[in-house]
Design a protein around this motif. Structure first.
Motif, PDB file in Angstrom:
ATOM      1  N   GLN A  81      38.607  16.273 -25.164  1.00 29.48           N
ATOM      2  CA  GLN A  81      37.426  16.334 -26.029  1.00 29.48           C
ATOM      3  C   GLN A  81      36.117  16.153 -25.262  1.00 29.48           C
TER       4      GLN A  81
ATOM      5  N   ASP B 227      36.365  16.981 -32.390  1.00 29.95           N
ATOM      6  CA  ASP B 227      35.298  17.980 -32.317  1.00 29.95           C
ATOM      7  C   ASP B 227      35.835  19.408 -32.312  1.00 29.95           C
TER       8      ASP B 227
ATOM      9  N   PRO C 252      33.437  19.708 -35.739  1.00 27.29           N
ATOM     10  CA  PRO C 252      32.359  19.104 -34.961  1.00 27.29           C
ATOM     11  C   PRO C 252      31.129  18.801 -35.813  1.00 27.29           C
ATOM     12  N   ASP C 253      30.769  17.545 -35.905  1.00 20.79           N
ATOM     13  CA  ASP C 253      29.552  17.080 -36.565  1.00 20.79           C
ATOM     14  C   ASP C 253      29.075  18.009 -37.676  1.00 20.79           C
TER      15      ASP C 253
END
Length: 173
Positions: A48, A153, A157-158
């Motif tokens: 990651q 992620d 991812p975010d």
């Protein structure tokens, strides 16, 4: 007048399998899938935060790809297996959902598929006894693994909050 006397112990005349858990093919494959998924999650965690194009990490990248192949193979086998017991249905549904999560190309697709977990009746086992307890344990473990997958992620991812989630947060405030 003669009285009848039972000389055979009661336990010897009962079915030994009564009250035990005998896994179906789907349950057995699902259990192995959970182990493979845990290994895949660990392999993804390893890569990651590294530069996957760096030659030093090619082994880690290969391990993550191979672990994903093992996971998807188990998912295909589960989908191809015949449902033999009612407790197989929630395991099959979770397998289809896990396949959608692992195969999602877009983070929003991942979140849409993950939002299906908000419907607990889709993944509930209603069988009583040892079968129900074992399948419920498999389901609980799968839900934990899918939460771990969402933390990676590579899959989510975010993400910005989805519109429905954003409305819930705003309404709660």
């Amino acid at each position: 007048m003669a009285k009848s006397t039972v000389t055979t112990p009661l336990a010897a005349t009962e079915d030994l399998r009564k009250g035990t858990y005998a896994p179906t093919l789907i349950a057995s494959l699902f259990s192995r899938f959970l182990g493979a998924l845990a290994q895949h999650i660990e392999a993804e965690r390893d890569i990651q935060d590294v530069d996957i194009w760096d030659a030093a990490f090619t082994g880690w990248l290969r391990e993550a790809e191979e672990s994903l192949t093992v996971v998807t193979t188990f998912l295909r086998q589960i989908r191809d297996a015949k449902v033999t017991r009612a407790s197989d249905v929630p395991l099959l549904r979770l397998s289809v959902l896990a396949d959608a999560l692992l195969g999602s190309e877009d983070p929003n697709d991942f979140m849409r598929a993950r939002s299906l977990l908000a419907h607990p009746t889709l993944f509930r086992c209603i069988e009583p006894g040892p079968v129900g307890r074992r399948v419920c344990a498999l389901i609980d473990t799968a839900l934990l693994r899918l939460d771990e997958l969402a933390d990676l992620d590579a899959y989510a991812p975010d993400l910005p909050m989805l519109t429905a989630e954003r409305e819930l947060v705003l309404n709660a405030a």
